[in-house]
Design an enzyme around this catalytic site. Structure first.
Site, PDB file in Angstrom:
ATOM      1  N   THR A 236       0.829  -1.183   0.000  1.00 51.64           N
ATOM      2  CA  THR A 236       0.000   0.000   0.000  1.00 51.64           C
ATOM      3  C   THR A 236       0.881   1.257   0.000  1.00 51.64           C
ATOM      4  O   THR A 236       2.048   1.186   0.331  1.00 51.64           O
ATOM      5  CB  THR A 236      -0.825  -0.069   1.304  1.00 51.64           C
ATOM      6  OG1 THR A 236      -1.443  -1.348   1.345  1.00 51.64           O
ATOM      7  CG2 THR A 236      -1.843   1.000   1.416  1.00 51.64           C
TER       8      THR A 236
ATOM      9  N   ARG B  58     -12.292  -9.368  -2.772  1.00 51.58           N
ATOM     10  CA  ARG B  58     -11.658  -9.153  -1.468  1.00 51.58           C
ATOM     11  C   ARG B  58     -11.331  -7.684  -1.260  1.00 51.58           C
ATOM     12  O   ARG B  58     -10.765  -7.027  -2.135  1.00 51.58           O
ATOM     13  CB  ARG B  58     -10.373  -9.990  -1.393  1.00 51.58           C
ATOM     14  CG  ARG B  58      -9.576  -9.786  -0.105  1.00 51.58           C
ATOM     15  CD  ARG B  58      -8.387  -8.861  -0.308  1.00 51.58           C
ATOM     16  NE  ARG B  58      -7.568  -8.764   0.921  1.00 51.58           N
ATOM     17  CZ  ARG B  58      -6.563  -7.900   1.074  1.00 51.58           C
ATOM     18  NH1 ARG B  58      -6.224  -7.096   0.105  1.00 51.58           N
ATOM     19  NH2 ARG B  58      -5.902  -7.854   2.210  1.00 51.58           N
ATOM     20  N   VAL B  59     -11.693  -7.158  -0.107  1.00 48.46           N
ATOM     21  CA  VAL B  59     -11.330  -5.793   0.265  1.00 48.46           C
ATOM     22  C   VAL B  59     -10.483  -5.868   1.531  1.00 48.46           C
ATOM     23  O   VAL B  59     -10.842  -6.576   2.479  1.00 48.46           O
ATOM     24  CB  VAL B  59     -12.590  -4.930   0.517  1.00 48.46           C
ATOM     25  CG1 VAL B  59     -12.204  -3.530   0.969  1.00 48.46           C
ATOM     26  CG2 VAL B  59     -13.448  -4.862  -0.744  1.00 48.46           C
ATOM     27  N   GLY B  60      -9.361  -5.173   1.536  1.00 45.18           N
ATOM     28  CA  GLY B  60      -8.478  -5.164   2.704  1.00 45.18           C
ATOM     29  C   GLY B  60      -8.750  -3.973   3.599  1.00 45.18           C
ATOM     30  O   GLY B  60      -9.843  -3.402   3.582  1.00 45.18           O
ATOM     31  N   ASP B  61      -7.754  -3.579   4.382  1.00 43.69           N
ATOM     32  CA  ASP B  61      -7.955  -2.517   5.373  1.00 43.69           C
ATOM     33  C   ASP B  61      -7.895  -1.110   4.782  1.00 43.69           C
ATOM     34  O   ASP B  61      -8.351  -0.159   5.416  1.00 43.69           O
ATOM     35  CB  ASP B  61      -6.917  -2.637   6.496  1.00 43.69           C
ATOM     36  CG  ASP B  61      -5.497  -2.419   5.989  1.00 43.69           C
ATOM     37  OD1 ASP B  61      -5.153  -2.974   4.916  1.00 43.69           O
ATOM     38  OD2 ASP B  61      -4.735  -1.682   6.634  1.00 43.69           O
TER      39      ASP B  61
ATOM     40  N   THR C 156      -0.020  -0.071   6.305  1.00 40.89           N
ATOM     41  CA  THR C 156       0.338  -0.951   5.189  1.00 40.89           C
ATOM     42  C   THR C 156       0.706  -2.308   5.764  1.00 40.89           C
ATOM     43  O   THR C 156       1.406  -2.391   6.760  1.00 40.89           O
ATOM     44  CB  THR C 156       1.523  -0.388   4.382  1.00 40.89           C
ATOM     45  OG1 THR C 156       2.015  -1.422   3.510  1.00 40.89           O
ATOM     46  CG2 THR C 156       2.658   0.082   5.261  1.00 40.89           C
ATOM     47  N   GLY C 157       0.214  -3.362   5.136  1.00 41.14           N
ATOM     48  CA  GLY C 157       0.553  -4.695   5.640  1.00 41.14           C
ATOM     49  C   GLY C 157      -0.525  -5.687   5.291  1.00 41.14           C
ATOM     50  O   GLY C 157      -1.329  -5.450   4.378  1.00 41.14           O
TER      51      GLY C 157
ATOM     52  N   GLY D  47      -3.697  -6.866   5.329  1.00 44.89           N
ATOM     53  CA  GLY D  47      -4.920  -6.137   5.657  1.00 44.89           C
ATOM     54  C   GLY D  47      -5.865  -6.822   6.620  1.00 44.89           C
ATOM     55  O   GLY D  47      -6.478  -6.169   7.466  1.00 44.89           O
TER      56      GLY D  47
END
Lengths: 305, 305
Positions: B173, B201-204, B224-225, B227
């Site tokens: 990110t 898929r949706v991350g953070d 960042t990482g 999610g």
């Protein structure tokens, strides 16, 4: 000791429009739903299974804005969101902008248990559902005439509205929180969103930390209300933090967030919470919230105003 | 006094594979990006405009996984997420699962400033973008050969991978946090997600409270990482709560979450933070994080390992 609470949405529920017949129908729907959850807890089942079962029943009842009974978006479709969190294993699952799934909360649970992910959206989430053998129902299963009339009214007025802002059918999200006899807690939330919504708007319901959160060390929370406010204020996790970092009780933490912080910003709505002792808290800053709770060996409570 | 910090992703950045040429390219990209933000702060502009400008430039650089340079999903498409939050007015905007938009962070800002909503997803978000006169770019603008090779490798290995889990191109990110001379803070985050991702898929990144959060009273955070861990642990808001409710310093709060709580669950990644005094904190539990910071009248810092 087990306990479970459910909600069928918070908002401007007008007492004068609530006939005794309507009230009876809502109360029966709430009773049926909470009993589905209680059955599981009584047999020694898990909090996560109990909240899923109670929310399924709320989704199946056309009176509430989730599953069958979901409001229509601007395109005339039912677009649903749901989430679930297990306070024991700290696992979570959620889906946003899905359709054709009878029980969105079960798809959220499937994401939690059988994928590497927390949140899936839209067409991709439906592909996952198909792969996991979920049945895809035709649009007409979700068609509820009263909801369609709401859409036509909203379109005529040119407004995108929260379901509970409607003055004839005031109810928004549904949800459940529970504590099982093993000492674990869980939360689940499900919604059809806003009548006449556009632009793929997603509210707080599928957002872990905003519309749903659970942690055995603090609380399990399910929210209902004007989602944008609950998202900016990360409401569900805020309550957990007030308990963990400031040692507030469940009740004090819920009231601080709902009756102070949300009121200051104009965020209407409410929530239900449970802690690891099985205490239940209802908190709302709107005139009403459809709700029920039951604790082991205690009498069922049902409330609207 | 103003200050600004940016990141271009955290992960397993292998020193032995980092040629001096590559390192130079990354450092130049970071420098160009942070300078775009600094220019605004120097002229007395707002933190929110500065983080948007810095993230735009990171999105325009094909080296980072956001905007041009976004990884490919399983369908061979670039699907992007972004979010932004203004710690002064406590407003937030986000988009998930969008395509064809050169700078997703500007669409998130548009949602924040010119809609009633916080989060829009997919096709609906694109409709909003069109209505607001955003240009829709063809797929080939986003095509970066190295990313396509990553997709082919991921498909061959049958894995869905975080960009930074790749052993040749490790970056995830992008994001920025800033404090302006008026004392306001802001945060923004943007990503192309995971190579070969499926199921919407949706991350953070687009989740307010998880991948992005800002509040003048505490901090502005961009993460960042991996999610899913950041979502379950509501990372960005957790730092704010540790500061507000436990009186931890920005640095102590960041390190408690990144180097203790996330490490315990196996959540790899990092974040950048700023408080209202303009202090900057970098915190990561991975071998590296592309990062830079600059404070008024101080020298530019750039780091990778």
């Amino acid at each position: 000791m087990y306990s479970i609470a459910i909600h069928g949405g918070a908002g401007t529920i007008d007492k004068s429009l609530m006939t005794s017949e309507r009230e009876k129908a809502y109360k029966l729907a709430l009773q049926t739903s909470i009993q589905k959850g209680e059955e599981i807890l009584k047999k020694g089942g898990s909090a996560i299974d109990a909240v899923a079962a109670a929310v399924c029943e709320l989704e199946n009842q056309p009176l509430f804005n989730a599953g069958k009974g979901s409001v229509f978006n601007a395109a005339g479709k039912n677009e649903m969101d749901a989430s679930i969190m297990d306070g024991n294993r700290m696992l979570a699952g959620a889906v946003a902008g899905i359709w054709g799934i009878k029980n969105p909360v079960l798809l959220a649970k499937e994401v939690m248990l059988n994928s590497e992910h927390v949140l899936m959206m839209g067409k991709g989430a439906i592909e996952f559902a198909k792969q996991q053998k979920f049945e895809l129902l035709p649009d007409d299963y979700f068609f509820v005439e009263a909801r369609y009339i709401q859409l036509l009214q909203a379109k005529k007025a040119g407004v995108m509205q929260l379901d509970h802002a409607d003055h004839k059918n005031k109810k928004g999200t549904v949800g459940a929180v529970a504590k099982d006899i093993h000492g674990n807690i869980a939360a689940a939330t499900s919604t059809g969103g806003m009548t006449n919504k556009k632009f793929g708007r997603v509210g707080d319901t599928p957002i872990i930390g905003s519309g749903c959160y659970a942690n055995n060390n603090t609380c399990a929370i399910s929210c209902t209300g004007h989602g944008e406010f609950f998202m900016r204020q990360v409401v569900a996790y805020d309550i957990s933090c007030l308990m963990e970092y400031k040692n507030l009780s469940l009740e004090d933490a819920c009231n601080e967030v709902v009756k102070n912080k949300l009121v200051k910003t104009g965020g209407e709505g409410g929530l239900i919470g449970v802690n690891r002792k099985g205490d239940i808290c209802f908190s709302f800053n709107s005139p009403g919230m459809y709700r029920a709770m039951i604790k082991e060996n205690e009498e069922l409570f049902i409330g609207i105003f």
